[in-house]
Design a protein around this motif. Structure first.
Motif, mmCIF file in Angstrom:
data_model
loop_
_atom_site.group_PDB
_atom_site.id
_atom_site.type_symbol
_atom_site.label_atom_id
_atom_site.label_comp_id
_atom_site.label_asym_id
_atom_site.label_seq_id
_atom_site.Cartn_x
_atom_site.Cartn_y
_atom_site.Cartn_z
ATOM 1 N N ILE A 145 0.861 -1.182 0.000
ATOM 2 C CA ILE A 145 0.000 0.000 0.000
ATOM 3 C C ILE A 145 0.897 1.232 0.000
ATOM 4 O O ILE A 145 2.107 1.163 0.272
ATOM 5 C CB ILE A 145 -0.941 0.045 1.223
ATOM 6 C CG1 ILE A 145 -0.131 0.116 2.531
ATOM 7 C CG2 ILE A 145 -1.883 -1.144 1.236
ATOM 8 C CD1 ILE A 145 -0.981 0.361 3.760
ATOM 9 N N TYR A 146 0.305 2.385 -0.305
ATOM 10 C CA TYR A 146 1.045 3.629 -0.172
ATOM 11 C C TYR A 146 1.257 3.935 1.310
ATOM 12 O O TYR A 146 0.361 3.715 2.149
ATOM 13 C CB TYR A 146 0.297 4.776 -0.844
ATOM 14 C CG TYR A 146 0.332 4.704 -2.351
ATOM 15 C CD1 TYR A 146 1.500 4.996 -3.051
ATOM 16 C CD2 TYR A 146 -0.795 4.321 -3.072
ATOM 17 C CE1 TYR A 146 1.545 4.918 -4.438
ATOM 18 C CE2 TYR A 146 -0.766 4.244 -4.460
ATOM 19 C CZ TYR A 146 0.416 4.536 -5.135
ATOM 20 O OH TYR A 146 0.457 4.451 -6.502
ATOM 21 N N LEU A 147 2.419 4.457 1.636
ATOM 22 C CA LEU A 147 2.717 4.766 3.025
ATOM 23 C C LEU A 147 1.703 5.738 3.624
ATOM 24 O O LEU A 147 1.399 5.676 4.819
ATOM 25 C CB LEU A 147 4.130 5.367 3.146
ATOM 26 C CG LEU A 147 5.305 4.586 2.548
ATOM 27 C CD1 LEU A 147 6.613 5.257 2.925
ATOM 28 C CD2 LEU A 147 5.301 3.132 2.965
ATOM 29 N N GLU A 148 1.164 6.628 2.802
ATOM 30 C CA GLU A 148 0.206 7.611 3.307
ATOM 31 C C GLU A 148 -1.071 6.966 3.844
ATOM 32 O O GLU A 148 -1.776 7.573 4.665
ATOM 33 C CB GLU A 148 -0.148 8.622 2.218
ATOM 34 C CG GLU A 148 -0.961 8.057 1.064
ATOM 35 C CD GLU A 148 -1.384 9.126 0.056
ATOM 36 O OE1 GLU A 148 -0.979 10.297 0.221
ATOM 37 O OE2 GLU A 148 -2.114 8.770 -0.904
ATOM 38 N N ASP A 149 -1.378 5.742 3.412
ATOM 39 C CA ASP A 149 -2.590 5.079 3.880
ATOM 40 C C ASP A 149 -2.553 4.794 5.380
ATOM 41 O O ASP A 149 -3.603 4.578 6.004
ATOM 42 C CB ASP A 149 -2.813 3.776 3.119
ATOM 43 C CG ASP A 149 -3.190 4.006 1.667
ATOM 44 O OD1 ASP A 149 -3.599 5.133 1.344
ATOM 45 O OD2 ASP A 149 -3.073 3.067 0.865
ATOM 46 N N ILE A 150 -1.375 4.808 5.963
ATOM 47 C CA ILE A 150 -1.214 4.650 7.401
ATOM 48 C C ILE A 150 -0.711 5.943 8.030
ATOM 49 O O ILE A 150 -1.187 6.378 9.077
ATOM 50 C CB ILE A 150 -0.221 3.509 7.724
ATOM 51 C CG1 ILE A 150 -0.734 2.170 7.178
ATOM 52 C CG2 ILE A 150 0.056 3.421 9.229
ATOM 53 C CD1 ILE A 150 -1.980 1.649 7.845
ATOM 54 N N VAL A 151 0.229 6.583 7.358
ATOM 55 C CA VAL A 151 0.967 7.696 7.957
ATOM 56 C C VAL A 151 0.171 8.993 7.988
ATOM 57 O O VAL A 151 0.230 9.737 8.971
ATOM 58 C CB VAL A 151 2.312 7.901 7.217
ATOM 59 C CG1 VAL A 151 3.046 9.125 7.749
ATOM 60 C CG2 VAL A 151 3.189 6.660 7.373
ATOM 61 N N SER A 152 -0.595 9.298 6.926
ATOM 62 C CA SER A 152 -1.199 10.630 6.865
ATOM 63 C C SER A 152 -2.670 10.685 6.474
ATOM 64 O O SER A 152 -3.351 11.664 6.780
ATOM 65 C CB SER A 152 -0.408 11.510 5.889
ATOM 66 O OG SER A 152 -0.400 10.941 4.585
ATOM 67 N N ARG A 153 -3.224 9.688 5.804
ATOM 68 C CA ARG A 153 -4.599 9.796 5.306
ATOM 69 C C ARG A 153 -5.685 9.486 6.331
ATOM 70 O O ARG A 153 -6.741 10.131 6.314
ATOM 71 C CB ARG A 153 -4.781 8.895 4.079
ATOM 72 C CG ARG A 153 -4.063 9.405 2.845
ATOM 73 C CD ARG A 153 -4.409 8.579 1.632
ATOM 74 N NE ARG A 153 -5.832 8.682 1.307
ATOM 75 C CZ ARG A 153 -6.444 7.941 0.398
ATOM 76 N NH1 ARG A 153 -5.761 7.019 -0.268
ATOM 77 N NH2 ARG A 153 -7.730 8.101 0.152
ATOM 78 N N PRO A 154 -5.536 8.513 7.228
ATOM 79 C CA PRO A 154 -6.627 8.209 8.166
ATOM 80 C C PRO A 154 -6.998 9.401 9.049
ATOM 81 O O PRO A 154 -6.206 10.337 9.242
ATOM 82 C CB PRO A 154 -6.059 7.049 8.999
ATOM 83 C CG PRO A 154 -5.026 6.418 8.116
ATOM 84 C CD PRO A 154 -4.420 7.557 7.361
#
Length: 264
Positions: free
Chosen positions: A12-21
């Motif tokens: 997955i893209y890192l942003e799916d955990i790091v910044s999007r939620p």
């Protein structure tokens, strides 16, 4: 205290955990809800695995919410296994070398917690790092020292036992020369194949830790705090646990630092 998040599963893209939620790690960096320090602004870092054995590593001293390079990286990099960390210092300087995760060879490691009175016995802790691993000692944190001692205790062959032995050595120093709380520890580490996590404390106040499997992503997130408030299926890791995440499988076993005096 710090906040961290890790993922293993389908890329997955890192942003799916790091910044999007809604309660992503970046949001936790300035609004954590399940620790004593709501703001975690003393640097951040990400370690991610791709086609090579050794992880990529990006760390900086800026607050996670203010770095445009972090936003760009997390929006374009996909990975099946990664770890991210936002730091609230417990005493050591805000510097890139003190930011998590730490990496040596194929191993990466990050930590949230403290060892009581560490400044008073830091030199004794550093003596526990073997000569061949000491060149990897770049910063001054207890976290990096614990990682290097665990590597010397045999992390490659016995992840659970090695970390238990390293933690026991640090706990013995904290009890003998430090202050309470002697140990509060949640950490995650990986060899690029499996993700390992530990929740432990010498009292009853271990830092929070949760995990959740996502059918849509076909992956598992392991986090200091749940990433969405409306998801009721986050599972809390019991205190005193060693976890192994391998694809859809998770194994949770007791984590008890080895009694070195009994073994002597």
């Amino acid at each position: 205290m710090c906040r961290w998040a890790a993922y293993i599963g389908r890329p997955i893209y890192l942003e799916d955990i790091v910044s999007r939620p809604g309660h992503s790690l970046v949001r936790q960096s300035h609004g954590a809800t399940r620790c004593h320090t709501a703001v975690n602004a003393d640097g951040f870092g990400i370690a991610w695995y791709g086609d090579r054995d050794e992880p990529g590593l990006y760390r900086d001293v800026m607050p996670a919410w203010s770095d445009p390079n972090l936003r760009s990286l997390t929006a374009t990099v996909r990975s099946p296994l990664f770890m991210a960390h936002v730091r609230a210092s417990t005493g050591t300087a805000t510097s890139r070398n003190n930011c998590h995760p730490f990496a040596v060879g194929r191993w990466s490691f990050m930590h949230n917690g403290q060892f009581g009175g560490y400044d008073g016995w830091r030199r004794s802790a550093e003596v526990l790092i073997s000569d061949d691993l000491y060149p990897h000692r770049k910063g001054a944190t207890d976290s990096e020292a614990l990682f290097l001692v665990a590597l010397g205790e045999g992390l490659d062959a016995d992840p659970a036992g090695a970390l238990a032995r390293a933690t026991a050595r640090f706990q013995a120093l904290a009890v003998a020369r430090g202050t309470a709380p002697h140990v509060r520890l949640t950490c995650a580490f990986s060899d690029g194949r499996r993700l390992y996590a530990v929740r432990y404390a010498s009292d009853d106040q271990a830092p929070s830790l949760y995990h959740r499997w996502s059918d849509s992503r076909q992956g598992c997130a392991v986090v200091s705090e749940p990433l969405e408030g409306d998801q009721a299926d986050w599972l809390e890791v019991p205190q005193g646990s060693f976890c192994v995440f391998d694809g859809a499988g998770v194994t949770i076993a007791p984590f008890v630092p080895a009694d070195l005096r009994a073994a002597a």
